[in-house]
Structure formats: C-alpha cells, structure tokens
Motif scaffolding. Structure first.
Motif, PDB file in Angstrom:
ATOM      1  N   VAL A  67       6.015   2.873  -1.256  1.00  0.00           N
ATOM      2  CA  VAL A  67       5.255   1.628  -1.111  1.00  0.00           C
ATOM      3  C   VAL A  67       5.630   0.928   0.200  1.00  0.00           C
ATOM      4  O   VAL A  67       6.796   0.622   0.441  1.00  0.00           O
ATOM      5  CB  VAL A  67       5.486   0.669  -2.301  1.00  0.00           C
ATOM      6  CG1 VAL A  67       4.727  -0.636  -2.100  1.00  0.00           C
ATOM      7  CG2 VAL A  67       5.057   1.334  -3.600  1.00  0.00           C
ATOM      8  N   LEU A  68       4.623   0.702   1.013  1.00  0.00           N
ATOM      9  CA  LEU A  68       4.777  -0.056   2.253  1.00  0.00           C
ATOM     10  C   LEU A  68       4.348  -1.487   1.980  1.00  0.00           C
ATOM     11  O   LEU A  68       3.322  -1.722   1.341  1.00  0.00           O
ATOM     12  CB  LEU A  68       3.891   0.523   3.351  1.00  0.00           C
ATOM     13  CG  LEU A  68       4.180   1.951   3.766  1.00  0.00           C
ATOM     14  CD1 LEU A  68       3.014   2.522   4.547  1.00  0.00           C
ATOM     15  CD2 LEU A  68       5.431   1.987   4.608  1.00  0.00           C
ATOM     16  N   THR A  69       5.132  -2.441   2.456  1.00  0.00           N
ATOM     17  CA  THR A  69       4.804  -3.852   2.281  1.00  0.00           C
ATOM     18  C   THR A  69       4.776  -4.525   3.650  1.00  0.00           C
ATOM     19  O   THR A  69       5.664  -4.322   4.462  1.00  0.00           O
ATOM     20  CB  THR A  69       5.855  -4.543   1.387  1.00  0.00           C
ATOM     21  OG1 THR A  69       5.962  -3.822   0.161  1.00  0.00           O
ATOM     22  CG2 THR A  69       5.450  -5.975   1.089  1.00  0.00           C
ATOM     23  N   PHE A  70       3.731  -5.307   3.876  1.00  0.00           N
ATOM     24  CA  PHE A  70       3.568  -6.037   5.130  1.00  0.00           C
ATOM     25  C   PHE A  70       3.353  -7.505   4.812  1.00  0.00           C
ATOM     26  O   PHE A  70       2.598  -7.833   3.902  1.00  0.00           O
ATOM     27  CB  PHE A  70       2.350  -5.520   5.910  1.00  0.00           C
ATOM     28  CG  PHE A  70       2.413  -4.056   6.213  1.00  0.00           C
ATOM     29  CD1 PHE A  70       3.064  -3.597   7.341  1.00  0.00           C
ATOM     30  CD2 PHE A  70       1.824  -3.143   5.368  1.00  0.00           C
ATOM     31  CE1 PHE A  70       3.135  -2.243   7.618  1.00  0.00           C
ATOM     32  CE2 PHE A  70       1.883  -1.786   5.626  1.00  0.00           C
ATOM     33  CZ  PHE A  70       2.536  -1.335   6.762  1.00  0.00           C
ATOM     34  N   ARG A  71       4.013  -8.365   5.577  1.00  0.00           N
ATOM     35  CA  ARG A  71       3.825  -9.813   5.444  1.00  0.00           C
ATOM     36  C   ARG A  71       3.185 -10.276   6.747  1.00  0.00           C
ATOM     37  O   ARG A  71       3.778 -10.137   7.826  1.00  0.00           O
ATOM     38  CB  ARG A  71       5.155 -10.502   5.216  1.00  0.00           C
ATOM     39  CG  ARG A  71       5.053 -11.997   5.043  1.00  0.00           C
ATOM     40  CD  ARG A  71       6.452 -12.586   4.883  1.00  0.00           C
ATOM     41  NE  ARG A  71       6.420 -14.016   5.076  1.00  0.00           N
ATOM     42  CZ  ARG A  71       6.532 -14.894   4.100  1.00  0.00           C
ATOM     43  NH1 ARG A  71       6.705 -14.493   2.864  1.00  0.00           N
ATOM     44  NH2 ARG A  71       6.474 -16.170   4.355  1.00  0.00           N
TER      45      ARG A  71
ATOM     46  N   CYS B 215       0.832  -1.198   0.000  1.00  0.00           N
ATOM     47  CA  CYS B 215       0.000   0.000   0.000  1.00  0.00           C
ATOM     48  C   CYS B 215       0.872   1.255   0.000  1.00  0.00           C
ATOM     49  O   CYS B 215       2.067   1.189   0.273  1.00  0.00           O
ATOM     50  CB  CYS B 215      -0.972  -0.005   1.177  1.00  0.00           C
ATOM     51  SG  CYS B 215      -0.225  -0.290   2.756  1.00  0.00           S
ATOM     52  N   THR B 216       0.240   2.388  -0.305  1.00  0.00           N
ATOM     53  CA  THR B 216       0.961   3.655  -0.384  1.00  0.00           C
ATOM     54  C   THR B 216       0.476   4.672   0.638  1.00  0.00           C
ATOM     55  O   THR B 216       1.066   5.738   0.751  1.00  0.00           O
ATOM     56  CB  THR B 216       0.834   4.263  -1.796  1.00  0.00           C
ATOM     57  OG1 THR B 216      -0.544   4.309  -2.157  1.00  0.00           O
ATOM     58  CG2 THR B 216       1.609   3.458  -2.821  1.00  0.00           C
TER      59      THR B 216
ATOM     60  N   ALA C 159       9.704   0.759   0.415  1.00  0.00           N
ATOM     61  CA  ALA C 159      10.527   0.997  -0.767  1.00  0.00           C
ATOM     62  C   ALA C 159       9.933   2.204  -1.481  1.00  0.00           C
ATOM     63  O   ALA C 159       8.896   2.099  -2.135  1.00  0.00           O
ATOM     64  CB  ALA C 159      10.543  -0.215  -1.677  1.00  0.00           C
ATOM     65  N   GLY C 160      10.541   3.351  -1.291  1.00  0.00           N
ATOM     66  CA  GLY C 160       9.973   4.583  -1.837  1.00  0.00           C
ATOM     67  C   GLY C 160       8.695   4.896  -1.093  1.00  0.00           C
ATOM     68  O   GLY C 160       8.692   4.990   0.126  1.00  0.00           O
TER      69      GLY C 160
END
Length: 72
Positions: A64-68, A35-36, A61-62
């Motif tokens: 963009v947020l990433t969740f696992r 998500c952003t 990354a920039g």
C-alpha cells in the motif's frame, strides 16, 4: 482531511482519480491517497509536480502506497 481509497485500481486510474479529487478541493485542503498500483509511486508525484500542489508525505507499507497532498 479527506481520504481516497484507490487500492486495487490499476494505472492510470489512481492518477486520474487523484487529479479529479484535487480539482474539487479548496486551496489549503489536504487529501490522503491510498493505492496499491506500483506505478502510482511515479505517477502521483509527477501529477502533483505538474499541478503545483504539494506532496507533503509519501509512504509504503507492504503493497500500500500512501500520499498526503495539500491543494495549492
């Protein structure tokens, strides 16, 4: 592993859609959320803590947020 692309959505939609996705998963399943919305950095970890699921990783990354997340 399931992936959910929530880029471009604004609060509270990323958290709500993440909650809905987790509700549909079997125990032990993993979902990766992208998500952003900057508020997701607070909202999604809070949602995971409340639900008892496990936040295995989070990254930025920039914009963009990433969740696992692993379903309990």
């Amino acid at each position: 592993m399931d992936r959910l692309d929530l880029r471009g959505l604004k609060c509270p939609l990323p958290a709500l859609k993440t909650k809905k996705a987790l509700a549909g998963l079997a125990a032990g399943s993993v979902v990766e959320i992208a998500c952003t919305d900057p508020m997701a950095a607070i909202d999604i970890p809070h949602l995971v803590a409340e639900s008892g699921d496990a936040l295995e990783a989070s990254d930025r990354a920039g914009d963009v947020l990433t969740f696992r997340i692993r379903k309990r």
